[in-house]
Write a protein that holds these residues in place. Structure first.
Motif, PDB file in Angstrom:
ATOM      1  N   THR A  36     -24.640 -23.649  -5.699  1.00 18.53           N
ATOM      2  CA  THR A  36     -25.058 -22.987  -4.464  1.00 18.53           C
ATOM      3  C   THR A  36     -26.228 -23.784  -3.892  1.00 18.53           C
ATOM      4  N   HIS A  37     -26.025 -24.333  -2.697  1.00 17.63           N
ATOM      5  CA  HIS A  37     -27.016 -25.270  -2.147  1.00 17.63           C
ATOM      6  C   HIS A  37     -27.955 -24.608  -1.140  1.00 17.63           C
ATOM      7  N   VAL A  38     -29.062 -25.280  -0.919  1.00 14.20           N
ATOM      8  CA  VAL A  38     -29.993 -24.871   0.136  1.00 14.20           C
ATOM      9  C   VAL A  38     -30.047 -26.024   1.137  1.00 14.20           C
ATOM     10  N   GLY A  39     -29.611 -25.761   2.365  1.00 12.36           N
ATOM     11  CA  GLY A  39     -29.542 -26.851   3.340  1.00 12.36           C
ATOM     12  C   GLY A  39     -30.414 -26.640   4.557  1.00 12.36           C
ATOM     13  N   CYS A  40     -31.133 -25.522   4.628  1.00 15.38           N
ATOM     14  CA  CYS A  40     -31.974 -25.274   5.803  1.00 15.38           C
ATOM     15  C   CYS A  40     -33.032 -24.243   5.412  1.00 15.38           C
ATOM     16  N   ASP A  41     -33.928 -23.988   6.337  1.00 13.72           N
ATOM     17  CA  ASP A  41     -34.852 -22.873   6.083  1.00 13.72           C
ATOM     18  C   ASP A  41     -34.777 -21.877   7.233  1.00 13.72           C
ATOM     19  N   THR A  42     -33.613 -21.832   7.849  1.00  9.46           N
ATOM     20  CA  THR A  42     -33.445 -20.963   9.023  1.00  9.46           C
ATOM     21  C   THR A  42     -32.234 -20.037   8.903  1.00  9.46           C
ATOM     22  N   SER A  43     -31.604 -19.972   7.728  1.00  5.94           N
ATOM     23  CA  SER A  43     -30.398 -19.150   7.518  1.00  5.94           C
ATOM     24  C   SER A  43     -29.251 -19.543   8.443  1.00  5.94           C
ATOM     25  N   GLN A  44     -29.171 -20.834   8.763  1.00  5.86           N
ATOM     26  CA  GLN A  44     -28.133 -21.273   9.704  1.00  5.86           C
ATOM     27  C   GLN A  44     -26.999 -22.053   9.059  1.00  5.86           C
ATOM     28  N   CYS A  45     -27.274 -22.769   7.955  1.00  7.36           N
ATOM     29  CA  CYS A  45     -26.310 -23.793   7.531  1.00  7.36           C
ATOM     30  C   CYS A  45     -25.169 -23.250   6.680  1.00  7.36           C
ATOM     31  N   GLY A  46     -25.377 -22.165   5.972  1.00  8.50           N
ATOM     32  CA  GLY A  46     -24.292 -21.570   5.189  1.00  8.50           C
ATOM     33  C   GLY A  46     -23.978 -22.280   3.880  1.00  8.50           C
ATOM     34  N   SER A  47     -24.763 -23.280   3.500  1.00 12.27           N
ATOM     35  CA  SER A  47     -24.444 -23.962   2.243  1.00 12.27           C
ATOM     36  C   SER A  47     -24.778 -23.089   1.025  1.00 12.27           C
ATOM     37  N   CYS A  48     -25.473 -21.977   1.263  1.00  8.50           N
ATOM     38  CA  CYS A  48     -25.890 -21.086   0.179  1.00  8.50           C
ATOM     39  C   CYS A  48     -24.983 -19.851   0.030  1.00  8.50           C
ATOM     40  N   VAL A  49     -23.816 -19.869   0.692  1.00  7.21           N
ATOM     41  CA  VAL A  49     -22.984 -18.645   0.682  1.00  7.21           C
ATOM     42  C   VAL A  49     -22.423 -18.354  -0.716  1.00  7.21           C
ATOM     43  N   VAL A  57     -22.155 -13.728   1.587  1.00  8.31           N
ATOM     44  CA  VAL A  57     -23.547 -13.465   1.948  1.00  8.31           C
ATOM     45  C   VAL A  57     -24.305 -14.784   1.862  1.00  8.31           C
ATOM     46  N   LYS A  58     -25.223 -15.008   2.802  1.00  8.91           N
ATOM     47  CA  LYS A  58     -26.086 -16.176   2.685  1.00  8.91           C
ATOM     48  C   LYS A  58     -27.172 -15.839   1.654  1.00  8.91           C
ATOM     49  N   ALA A  59     -27.125 -16.523   0.529  1.00  8.27           N
ATOM     50  CA  ALA A  59     -28.011 -16.161  -0.578  1.00  8.27           C
ATOM     51  C   ALA A  59     -29.469 -16.505  -0.292  1.00  8.27           C
ATOM     52  N   CYS A  60     -29.723 -17.229   0.812  1.00  7.91           N
ATOM     53  CA  CYS A  60     -31.114 -17.502   1.193  1.00  7.91           C
ATOM     54  C   CYS A  60     -31.674 -16.399   2.074  1.00  7.91           C
ATOM     55  N   SER A  61     -30.798 -15.445   2.429  1.00  8.70           N
ATOM     56  CA  SER A  61     -31.280 -14.398   3.327  1.00  8.70           C
ATOM     57  C   SER A  61     -31.318 -13.049   2.613  1.00  8.70           C
TER      58      SER A  61
END
Ligand code: FES
Ligand code: FES
Length: 155
Positions: A36-49, A57-61
């Motif tokens: 599960t990746h982190v690709g942004c700090d704005t909850s936009q990229c979806g790499s953390c789904v 779910v976006k796991a960064c949000s």
């Protein structure tokens, strides 16, 4: 520190976390599930789904403590006995990835799409993927892969 407990990829896990710990950090740092990746700090990229109780779910949000008592599935939980999930196999077969950074989130989102809509049109696939950014593929092969997976999965 509060403790959290959840089922991740079928395994019960629990840990003490700071209240501000994000679900994505919990998965990557506490559980070492780094697919599960982190690709942004704005909850936009979806790499953390990931899936929480079966929904993408976006796991960064989401905070780890908000996922207390849930069932979480990450990209590591999709393959069964070393056999790729049909969506993973379709991405490989149809060249749906180049660098692969967005792929875990794309695959998790796409699996959820087919749960909701087993035979999506190209427009529906593109609409669904609005929250997932790919910086290398131009999306065409990702769409093809999802259509192929839908056929394979009997949609
Ligand atoms: S890291 Fe979650 S949306 Fe970009
Ligand atoms: S394959 Fe590189 S970002 Fe999508």
């Amino acid at each position: 520190m509060p403790s959290v407990s959840m089922k991740v990829n079928g395994k019960q896990v629990s840990a003490e976390v700071e209240p501000r710990t994000l679900l994505v950090s919990f998965l990557r740092e506490n559980l070492r599930l780094t697919g599960t990746h982190v690709g942004c700090d704005t909850s936009q990229c979806g790499s953390c789904v990931v899936h929480v109780n079966g929904k993408s779910v976006k796991a960064c949000s989401m905070l780890a403590i908000q996922a207390n008592d849930t069932e979480v599935t990450t990209i590591e939980g999709l393959a069964v006995n070393g056999e790729l999930h049909p969506m993973q196999a379709a991405f490989r077969e149809h060249h749906g990835l180049q660098c692969g950074f967005c792929t875990p989130g794309m695959v998790m989102s796409a699996v959820d799409l087919l749960q909701e809509n087993p035979k999506p049109s190209e427009t529906e696939i593109r609409d669904w993927l609005e929250g997932n950014i790919c910086r290398c593929t131009g999306y065409q092969n990702i769409v093809k892969a999802i259509q192929a997976a839908a056929d394979e999965m009997g949609g």
